[in-house]
Motif scaffolding. Structure first.
Motif, PDB file in Angstrom:
ATOM      1  N   ILE A 122       4.813  13.590  -1.384  1.00  0.00           N
ATOM      2  CA  ILE A 122       5.408  12.557  -0.530  1.00  0.00           C
ATOM      3  C   ILE A 122       4.765  11.217  -0.874  1.00  0.00           C
ATOM      4  O   ILE A 122       3.537  11.117  -0.919  1.00  0.00           O
ATOM      5  CB  ILE A 122       5.177  12.859   0.971  1.00  0.00           C
ATOM      6  CG1 ILE A 122       5.647  14.266   1.320  1.00  0.00           C
ATOM      7  CG2 ILE A 122       5.872  11.813   1.844  1.00  0.00           C
ATOM      8  CD1 ILE A 122       5.190  14.752   2.688  1.00  0.00           C
ATOM      9  N   LEU A 123       5.576  10.214  -1.124  1.00  0.00           N
ATOM     10  CA  LEU A 123       5.080   8.851  -1.314  1.00  0.00           C
ATOM     11  C   LEU A 123       5.415   8.061  -0.065  1.00  0.00           C
ATOM     12  O   LEU A 123       6.587   7.957   0.307  1.00  0.00           O
ATOM     13  CB  LEU A 123       5.739   8.180  -2.526  1.00  0.00           C
ATOM     14  CG  LEU A 123       4.979   8.363  -3.825  1.00  0.00           C
ATOM     15  CD1 LEU A 123       5.198   9.747  -4.364  1.00  0.00           C
ATOM     16  CD2 LEU A 123       5.338   7.311  -4.798  1.00  0.00           C
ATOM     17  N   VAL A 124       4.390   7.503   0.556  1.00  0.00           N
ATOM     18  CA  VAL A 124       4.562   6.749   1.790  1.00  0.00           C
ATOM     19  C   VAL A 124       4.236   5.288   1.514  1.00  0.00           C
ATOM     20  O   VAL A 124       3.137   4.965   1.073  1.00  0.00           O
ATOM     21  CB  VAL A 124       3.641   7.289   2.910  1.00  0.00           C
ATOM     22  CG1 VAL A 124       3.817   6.478   4.188  1.00  0.00           C
ATOM     23  CG2 VAL A 124       3.903   8.765   3.166  1.00  0.00           C
ATOM     24  N   ASN A 125       5.196   4.399   1.738  1.00  0.00           N
ATOM     25  CA  ASN A 125       4.996   2.966   1.560  1.00  0.00           C
ATOM     26  C   ASN A 125       4.823   2.350   2.942  1.00  0.00           C
ATOM     27  O   ASN A 125       5.796   2.180   3.689  1.00  0.00           O
ATOM     28  CB  ASN A 125       6.184   2.344   0.823  1.00  0.00           C
ATOM     29  CG  ASN A 125       5.962   0.883   0.515  1.00  0.00           C
ATOM     30  OD1 ASN A 125       5.391   0.148   1.312  1.00  0.00           O
ATOM     31  ND2 ASN A 125       6.431   0.459  -0.641  1.00  0.00           N
TER      32      ASN A 125
ATOM     33  N   ALA B 135       0.836  -1.196   0.000  1.00  0.00           N
ATOM     34  CA  ALA B 135       0.000   0.000   0.000  1.00  0.00           C
ATOM     35  C   ALA B 135       0.874   1.251   0.000  1.00  0.00           C
ATOM     36  O   ALA B 135       1.770   1.393   0.821  1.00  0.00           O
ATOM     37  CB  ALA B 135      -0.916  -0.004   1.214  1.00  0.00           C
ATOM     38  N   VAL B 136       0.612   2.146  -0.950  1.00  0.00           N
ATOM     39  CA  VAL B 136       1.367   3.377  -1.067  1.00  0.00           C
ATOM     40  C   VAL B 136       0.391   4.541  -1.056  1.00  0.00           C
ATOM     41  O   VAL B 136      -0.623   4.509  -1.740  1.00  0.00           O
ATOM     42  CB  VAL B 136       2.222   3.399  -2.352  1.00  0.00           C
ATOM     43  CG1 VAL B 136       2.928   4.732  -2.514  1.00  0.00           C
ATOM     44  CG2 VAL B 136       3.231   2.264  -2.343  1.00  0.00           C
ATOM     45  N   LYS B 137       0.704   5.572  -0.270  1.00  0.00           N
ATOM     46  CA  LYS B 137      -0.094   6.790  -0.249  1.00  0.00           C
ATOM     47  C   LYS B 137       0.697   7.879  -0.946  1.00  0.00           C
ATOM     48  O   LYS B 137       1.907   7.991  -0.758  1.00  0.00           O
ATOM     49  CB  LYS B 137      -0.374   7.237   1.186  1.00  0.00           C
ATOM     50  CG  LYS B 137      -1.311   6.345   1.950  1.00  0.00           C
ATOM     51  CD  LYS B 137      -1.616   6.935   3.314  1.00  0.00           C
ATOM     52  CE  LYS B 137      -0.485   6.597   4.250  1.00  0.00           C
ATOM     53  NZ  LYS B 137      -0.775   6.791   5.662  1.00  0.00           N
ATOM     54  N   ILE B 138      -0.013   8.668  -1.740  1.00  0.00           N
ATOM     55  CA  ILE B 138       0.587   9.851  -2.349  1.00  0.00           C
ATOM     56  C   ILE B 138       0.009  11.056  -1.626  1.00  0.00           C
ATOM     57  O   ILE B 138      -1.194  11.278  -1.638  1.00  0.00           O
ATOM     58  CB  ILE B 138       0.271   9.927  -3.853  1.00  0.00           C
ATOM     59  CG1 ILE B 138       0.799   8.693  -4.576  1.00  0.00           C
ATOM     60  CG2 ILE B 138       0.848  11.214  -4.445  1.00  0.00           C
ATOM     61  CD1 ILE B 138       0.339   8.582  -6.012  1.00  0.00           C
ATOM     62  N   ILE B 139       0.873  11.805  -0.973  1.00  0.00           N
ATOM     63  CA  ILE B 139       0.463  13.002  -0.240  1.00  0.00           C
ATOM     64  C   ILE B 139       0.946  14.206  -1.033  1.00  0.00           C
ATOM     65  O   ILE B 139       2.142  14.329  -1.310  1.00  0.00           O
ATOM     66  CB  ILE B 139       1.073  13.026   1.178  1.00  0.00           C
ATOM     67  CG1 ILE B 139       0.639  11.796   1.978  1.00  0.00           C
ATOM     68  CG2 ILE B 139       0.701  14.324   1.894  1.00  0.00           C
ATOM     69  CD1 ILE B 139       1.401  11.609   3.283  1.00  0.00           C
ATOM     70  N   ILE B 140       0.029  15.067  -1.404  1.00  0.00           N
ATOM     71  CA  ILE B 140       0.381  16.296  -2.106  1.00  0.00           C
ATOM     72  C   ILE B 140       0.064  17.450  -1.165  1.00  0.00           C
ATOM     73  O   ILE B 140      -1.087  17.695  -0.847  1.00  0.00           O
ATOM     74  CB  ILE B 140      -0.387  16.423  -3.429  1.00  0.00           C
ATOM     75  CG1 ILE B 140      -0.088  15.211  -4.322  1.00  0.00           C
ATOM     76  CG2 ILE B 140      -0.030  17.736  -4.129  1.00  0.00           C
ATOM     77  CD1 ILE B 140      -0.984  15.104  -5.528  1.00  0.00           C
ATOM     78  N   ASP B 141       1.095  18.112  -0.705  1.00  0.00           N
ATOM     79  CA  ASP B 141       0.953  19.215   0.236  1.00  0.00           C
ATOM     80  C   ASP B 141       1.441  20.487  -0.440  1.00  0.00           C
ATOM     81  O   ASP B 141       2.631  20.835  -0.367  1.00  0.00           O
ATOM     82  CB  ASP B 141       1.745  18.922   1.511  1.00  0.00           C
ATOM     83  CG  ASP B 141       1.507  19.935   2.612  1.00  0.00           C
ATOM     84  OD1 ASP B 141       1.107  21.077   2.300  1.00  0.00           O
ATOM     85  OD2 ASP B 141       1.736  19.581   3.782  1.00  0.00           O
ATOM     86  N   ALA B 142       0.533  21.156  -1.153  1.00  0.00           N
ATOM     87  CA  ALA B 142       0.903  22.358  -1.895  1.00  0.00           C
ATOM     88  C   ALA B 142       1.378  23.459  -0.958  1.00  0.00           C
ATOM     89  O   ALA B 142       2.261  24.241  -1.322  1.00  0.00           O
ATOM     90  CB  ALA B 142      -0.277  22.839  -2.733  1.00  0.00           C
ATOM     91  N   GLY B 143       0.827  23.526   0.246  1.00  0.00           N
ATOM     92  CA  GLY B 143       1.234  24.541   1.206  1.00  0.00           C
ATOM     93  C   GLY B 143       2.693  24.427   1.602  1.00  0.00           C
ATOM     94  O   GLY B 143       3.364  25.425   1.831  1.00  0.00           O
ATOM     95  N   ARG B 144       3.185  23.198   1.685  1.00  0.00           N
ATOM     96  CA  ARG B 144       4.598  22.970   2.022  1.00  0.00           C
ATOM     97  C   ARG B 144       5.433  22.665   0.779  1.00  0.00           C
ATOM     98  O   ARG B 144       6.605  22.325   0.886  1.00  0.00           O
ATOM     99  CB  ARG B 144       4.737  21.833   3.029  1.00  0.00           C
ATOM    100  CG  ARG B 144       4.154  22.175   4.388  1.00  0.00           C
ATOM    101  CD  ARG B 144       4.487  21.152   5.459  1.00  0.00           C
ATOM    102  NE  ARG B 144       4.162  19.797   5.046  1.00  0.00           N
ATOM    103  CZ  ARG B 144       4.818  18.706   5.458  1.00  0.00           C
ATOM    104  NH1 ARG B 144       5.828  18.801   6.286  1.00  0.00           N
ATOM    105  NH2 ARG B 144       4.445  17.504   5.049  1.00  0.00           N
ATOM    106  N   ASP B 145       4.806  22.731  -0.426  1.00  0.00           N
ATOM    107  CA  ASP B 145       5.498  22.493  -1.693  1.00  0.00           C
ATOM    108  C   ASP B 145       6.085  21.083  -1.764  1.00  0.00           C
ATOM    109  O   ASP B 145       7.190  20.884  -2.239  1.00  0.00           O
ATOM    110  CB  ASP B 145       6.597  23.548  -1.905  1.00  0.00           C
ATOM    111  CG  ASP B 145       7.178  23.509  -3.314  1.00  0.00           C
ATOM    112  OD1 ASP B 145       6.400  23.333  -4.272  1.00  0.00           O
ATOM    113  OD2 ASP B 145       8.415  23.624  -3.454  1.00  0.00           O
ATOM    114  N   LEU B 146       5.309  20.073  -1.308  1.00  0.00           N
ATOM    115  CA  LEU B 146       5.828  18.710  -1.272  1.00  0.00           C
ATOM    116  C   LEU B 146       4.892  17.697  -1.918  1.00  0.00           C
ATOM    117  O   LEU B 146       3.672  17.807  -1.820  1.00  0.00           O
ATOM    118  CB  LEU B 146       6.040  18.260   0.181  1.00  0.00           C
ATOM    119  CG  LEU B 146       7.199  18.842   0.947  1.00  0.00           C
ATOM    120  CD1 LEU B 146       7.170  18.342   2.395  1.00  0.00           C
ATOM    121  CD2 LEU B 146       8.523  18.487   0.295  1.00  0.00           C
TER     122      LEU B 146
END
Length: 186
Positions: A16-19, A3-14
């Motif tokens: 992040i892929l979390v496995n 399971a992989v989550k893709i986190i898009i945090d425009a406020g922090r300009d990031l």
């Protein structure tokens, strides 16, 4: 991969892929070309192809999740040719201006779309609630359906957009990571 989550945090300009199964994560600056956040080996192995996209409104309307939707045809040409039928609604609890701004950043980050392709996608006036993508893969037809099954305004659970403690940061994004990020756009 697990399971992989893709986190898009425009406020922090990031991005992040979390496995979760490997307990690892990789991150990239959204405002920089993705290649700058890749491992050296994966950067060298990354194919240099540009994706061409054209979209246009077609005949047809339907109601999805109680929202009026308009049909759009989207043709995607990369290493495969995809034909997509998308059902789009502007009747969504999303700030569509902010959504378009985020998508503009993602298209630039990935660097796979020429300006006309990005403009074609950004010109779709709403959010895709349902789509069917059909591609030819070496003589085999591949169909992928994506549907929004629930939509509501609510507060995100605490920690949803953070990396859990104890996870190890990887040296950079891999080619597979970049393809996974790109898959949310196609």
């Amino acid at each position: 991969v697990g399971a992989v989550k893709i986190i898009i945090d425009a406020g922090r300009d990031l991005v992040i892929l979390v496995n979760d199964s490997a307990k690892t994560y990789a991150e990239a600056a959204l405002s920089r070309p993705v290649a700058e956040s890749m491992t050296a080996d994966d950067r060298e192995a990354m194919p240099g192809h540009e994706t061409k996209v054209r979209s246009h409104k077609t005949e047809g309307t339907r109601t999805i999740l109680g929202r009026a939707c308009q049909a759009y045809a989207i043709e995607i040409r990369s290493n495969l040719k995809h034909k997509v039928t998308a059902w789009v609604s502007a009747e969504v609890p999303v700030d569509l201006g902010a959504f378009r701004a985020l998508m503009t950043k993602l298209y630039a980050f990935l660097g796979r779309y020429d300006a006309d392709s990005a403009d074609s996608l950004l010109g779709i006036p709403g959010l895709v609630l349902s789509q069917e993508s059909v591609a030819d893969l070496k003589g085999e037809t591949v169909r992928v359906n994506r549907d929004v099954v629930e939509m509501s305004e609510k507060t995100s659970p605490e920690g949803l957009f953070t990396v859990p403690g104890g996870y190890v940061k990887k040296a950079g994004l891999t080619h597979a990571d970049v393809d996974m990020i790109a898959s949310i756009l196609e």
